[in-house]
Write a protein that holds these residues in place. Structure first.
Motif, PDB file in Angstrom:
ATOM      1  N   GLU A 160     -23.123  18.946  17.584  1.00  0.00           N
ATOM      2  CA  GLU A 160     -22.728  20.240  17.034  1.00  0.00           C
ATOM      3  C   GLU A 160     -23.826  20.849  16.168  1.00  0.00           C
ATOM      4  O   GLU A 160     -24.091  22.052  16.241  1.00  0.00           O
ATOM      5  CB  GLU A 160     -21.433  20.104  16.242  1.00  0.00           C
ATOM      6  CG  GLU A 160     -20.230  19.745  17.097  1.00  0.00           C
ATOM      7  CD  GLU A 160     -19.834  20.865  18.044  1.00  0.00           C
ATOM      8  OE1 GLU A 160     -18.796  21.497  17.837  1.00  0.00           O
ATOM      9  OE2 GLU A 160     -20.577  21.100  19.025  1.00  0.00           O
ATOM     10  N   TYR A 169     -17.440  21.939  15.489  1.00  0.00           N
ATOM     11  CA  TYR A 169     -16.331  20.999  15.288  1.00  0.00           C
ATOM     12  C   TYR A 169     -16.609  20.069  14.110  1.00  0.00           C
ATOM     13  O   TYR A 169     -15.915  19.092  13.906  1.00  0.00           O
ATOM     14  CB  TYR A 169     -16.147  20.193  16.577  1.00  0.00           C
ATOM     15  CG  TYR A 169     -14.832  19.467  16.711  1.00  0.00           C
ATOM     16  CD1 TYR A 169     -13.639  20.155  16.836  1.00  0.00           C
ATOM     17  CD2 TYR A 169     -14.792  18.075  16.749  1.00  0.00           C
ATOM     18  CE1 TYR A 169     -12.432  19.484  16.984  1.00  0.00           C
ATOM     19  CE2 TYR A 169     -13.598  17.393  16.903  1.00  0.00           C
ATOM     20  CZ  TYR A 169     -12.418  18.098  17.014  1.00  0.00           C
ATOM     21  OH  TYR A 169     -11.220  17.439  17.165  1.00  0.00           O
ATOM     22  N   GLN A 177     -14.123  17.559  11.946  1.00  0.00           N
ATOM     23  CA  GLN A 177     -12.866  17.230  12.627  1.00  0.00           C
ATOM     24  C   GLN A 177     -13.031  16.119  13.663  1.00  0.00           C
ATOM     25  O   GLN A 177     -12.136  15.860  14.467  1.00  0.00           O
ATOM     26  CB  GLN A 177     -12.300  18.481  13.302  1.00  0.00           C
ATOM     27  CG  GLN A 177     -11.978  19.595  12.324  1.00  0.00           C
ATOM     28  CD  GLN A 177     -11.280  20.795  12.938  1.00  0.00           C
ATOM     29  OE1 GLN A 177     -11.069  21.794  12.280  1.00  0.00           O
ATOM     30  NE2 GLN A 177     -10.924  20.723  14.210  1.00  0.00           N
ATOM     31  N   GLU A 178     -14.175  15.438  13.644  1.00  0.00           N
ATOM     32  CA  GLU A 178     -14.499  14.473  14.701  1.00  0.00           C
ATOM     33  C   GLU A 178     -13.471  13.358  14.850  1.00  0.00           C
ATOM     34  O   GLU A 178     -13.245  12.846  15.952  1.00  0.00           O
ATOM     35  CB  GLU A 178     -15.882  13.855  14.437  1.00  0.00           C
ATOM     36  CG  GLU A 178     -17.029  14.832  14.481  1.00  0.00           C
ATOM     37  CD  GLU A 178     -17.321  15.502  13.143  1.00  0.00           C
ATOM     38  OE1 GLU A 178     -18.359  16.183  13.034  1.00  0.00           O
ATOM     39  OE2 GLU A 178     -16.513  15.345  12.197  1.00  0.00           O
ATOM     40  N   SER A 232      -8.085  21.686  26.062  1.00  0.00           N
ATOM     41  CA  SER A 232      -8.789  21.950  24.818  1.00  0.00           C
ATOM     42  C   SER A 232      -8.725  23.441  24.493  1.00  0.00           C
ATOM     43  O   SER A 232      -7.949  24.191  25.078  1.00  0.00           O
ATOM     44  CB  SER A 232     -10.239  21.455  24.937  1.00  0.00           C
ATOM     45  OG  SER A 232     -10.953  21.663  23.749  1.00  0.00           O
ATOM     46  N   ARG A 285     -13.028  25.491  20.522  1.00  0.00           N
ATOM     47  CA  ARG A 285     -13.773  24.548  19.689  1.00  0.00           C
ATOM     48  C   ARG A 285     -13.716  23.176  20.358  1.00  0.00           C
ATOM     49  O   ARG A 285     -13.255  22.192  19.780  1.00  0.00           O
ATOM     50  CB  ARG A 285     -13.158  24.512  18.280  1.00  0.00           C
ATOM     51  CG  ARG A 285     -14.067  23.955  17.206  1.00  0.00           C
ATOM     52  CD  ARG A 285     -13.386  23.941  15.826  1.00  0.00           C
ATOM     53  NE  ARG A 285     -12.825  25.223  15.466  1.00  0.00           N
ATOM     54  CZ  ARG A 285     -13.515  26.270  15.029  1.00  0.00           C
ATOM     55  NH1 ARG A 285     -14.830  26.161  14.885  1.00  0.00           N
ATOM     56  NH2 ARG A 285     -12.935  27.414  14.732  1.00  0.00           N
ATOM     57  N   GLU A 319      -4.685  20.649  15.046  1.00  0.00           N
ATOM     58  CA  GLU A 319      -5.797  20.381  14.131  1.00  0.00           C
ATOM     59  C   GLU A 319      -5.695  21.383  12.977  1.00  0.00           C
ATOM     60  O   GLU A 319      -6.262  22.468  13.019  1.00  0.00           O
ATOM     61  CB  GLU A 319      -7.123  20.516  14.869  1.00  0.00           C
ATOM     62  CG  GLU A 319      -7.242  19.499  15.990  1.00  0.00           C
ATOM     63  CD  GLU A 319      -8.491  19.675  16.835  1.00  0.00           C
ATOM     64  OE1 GLU A 319      -9.230  18.696  17.009  1.00  0.00           O
ATOM     65  OE2 GLU A 319      -8.728  20.800  17.315  1.00  0.00           O
ATOM     66  N   LEU A 370     -12.787  22.103   8.486  1.00  0.00           N
ATOM     67  CA  LEU A 370     -14.085  22.476   9.046  1.00  0.00           C
ATOM     68  C   LEU A 370     -15.079  22.601   7.904  1.00  0.00           C
ATOM     69  O   LEU A 370     -14.923  23.485   7.053  1.00  0.00           O
ATOM     70  CB  LEU A 370     -13.996  23.822   9.781  1.00  0.00           C
ATOM     71  CG  LEU A 370     -13.435  23.835  11.185  1.00  0.00           C
ATOM     72  CD1 LEU A 370     -13.402  25.273  11.701  1.00  0.00           C
ATOM     73  CD2 LEU A 370     -14.261  22.966  12.123  1.00  0.00           C
TER      74      LEU A 370
END
Length: 334
Positions: free
Chosen positions: A34, A53, A56-57, A75, A78, A183, A250
């Protein structure tokens, strides 16, 4: 971790230090990827916007490690982290972001990808639009009786979409094998979620439809993995859908075009969440378990090398031929 970035044994209980080190390497890959894509968007090598991202991994890695290859994933915009955690080739993903013909979608989709090899149906750019698609995949598995599960990722902003509530109702009444992963990073674009919803716990949205709803610390990869594993097992056993609210953050910004976003967050808020960075939390646990710092460093080095290789190969890949412009758009007549 495999050379594609997938945790080696999805679906099993990940508890040993070696398993957690595999988590750490996949999360490091997503983080390195990223950051590099943001740099390359500034350099205009990446085509289209970048929705980072970073931060938020743990959600992507924890959930995807609970899946089997037969399971479906949907998905959103993002979605780089989801794809890499699921096992998508960083080379093919980067070529797509560069608009090259060797990309996942022939260089035509940019960030909005699909990957049939890993059962990633789509990463939709329309907020909330992936949720009914995932429900359709879950219904297909239910009708066929194959035992597959569908998982969909979405942000807290998606819960304002009417089709999401229609899907929640259908999923519950038909007991679909569906896992919905919210999320919840506290923001909808530049708007704080608390300014949009009167209740900060989004579990109530799912509970209003009588769906099983589970809160989880979205920065703790092992907690996410346990919650996802339970939800997937319940779906596979015919117990119906689960809504997981993964509280996360984030640490960069919502969106980048040519230049990094000027979006500002409260400093105290940033300090709080950066101290709870998912990579920091997992590294701390691994060190406490006796894993040497050198092992963590090597995992990060391998991840960086994967990203460097993917970028170089994407740069060397050909552009789509003019004859390919109108392919993969209309179904061919039989």
């Amino acid at each position: 971790m495999s050379d594609t970035g997938l945790v080696d044994a999805p679906g099993k209980d990940m508890s040993s230090s070696q398993d957690l080190l595999s988590f750490y390497e996949t999360m490091s890959l997503i983080r390195a990827y990223e950051h590099r894509m943001m740099e390359l968007r500034t350099a205009r090598e990446v085509v289209g916007p970048v929705h980072p991202y970073v931060g938020q991994e743990a959600v992507a890695v924890g959930v995807c490690a609970a899946l089997e290859p037969r399971d479906h994933l949907v998905s959103h915009y993002r979605g780089h982290g989801h794809a890499l955690a699921r096992g998508t080739s960083p080379v093919a993903l980067t070529a797509e972001l560069f608009g090259r013909s060797t990309g996942l979608c022939g260089g035509k989709a940019a960030a909005l990808i699909s990957d049939p090899d890993h059962n990633i149906l789509v990463s939709s750019g329309l907020v909330g639009a992936g949720i009914p698609i995932a429900a359709g995949a879950a219904m297909t598995e239910q009708v066929r009786g194959t035992g597959g599960v569908a998982v969909v990722f979405f942000g807290d902003g998606a819960l304002g979409s009417g089709v999401v509530h229609e899907t929640l109702n259908m999923a519950v009444t038909q007991r679909l094998p569906l896992v919905m992963v919210c999320e919840h990073n506290g923001y909808q674009g530049g708007t704080r979620t608390e300014e949009v919803y009167p209740e900060t716990s989004l579990l109530r949205v799912a509970q209003g439809h009588r769906m099983r709803a589970v809160p989880v610390d979205g920065n703790d990869v092992t907690a996410v993995h346990r919650a996802a594993g339970d939800a997937v097992s319940a779906a596979r056993a015919g117990a119906g859908p689960t809504f997981i609210e993964a509280r996360t953050y984030l640490t960069e910004f919502h969106l980048q075009f040519d230049k990094p976003s000027t979006e500002k967050r409260p400093e105290e808020e940033l300090r709080h969440w950066r101290a709870r960075d998912p990579l920091i939390l997992l590294a701390r646990r691994l060190l406490a378990d006796g894993v040497a710092q050198q092992e963590l460093d090597r995992a990060q080095e391998r991840s960086s090398a994967v990203v460097t290789d993917a970028v170089q190969r994407a740069r060397n890949a050909p552009w789509p031929e003019r004859s390919q412009v109108f392919t993969h758009i209309w179904p061919e007549a039989s």
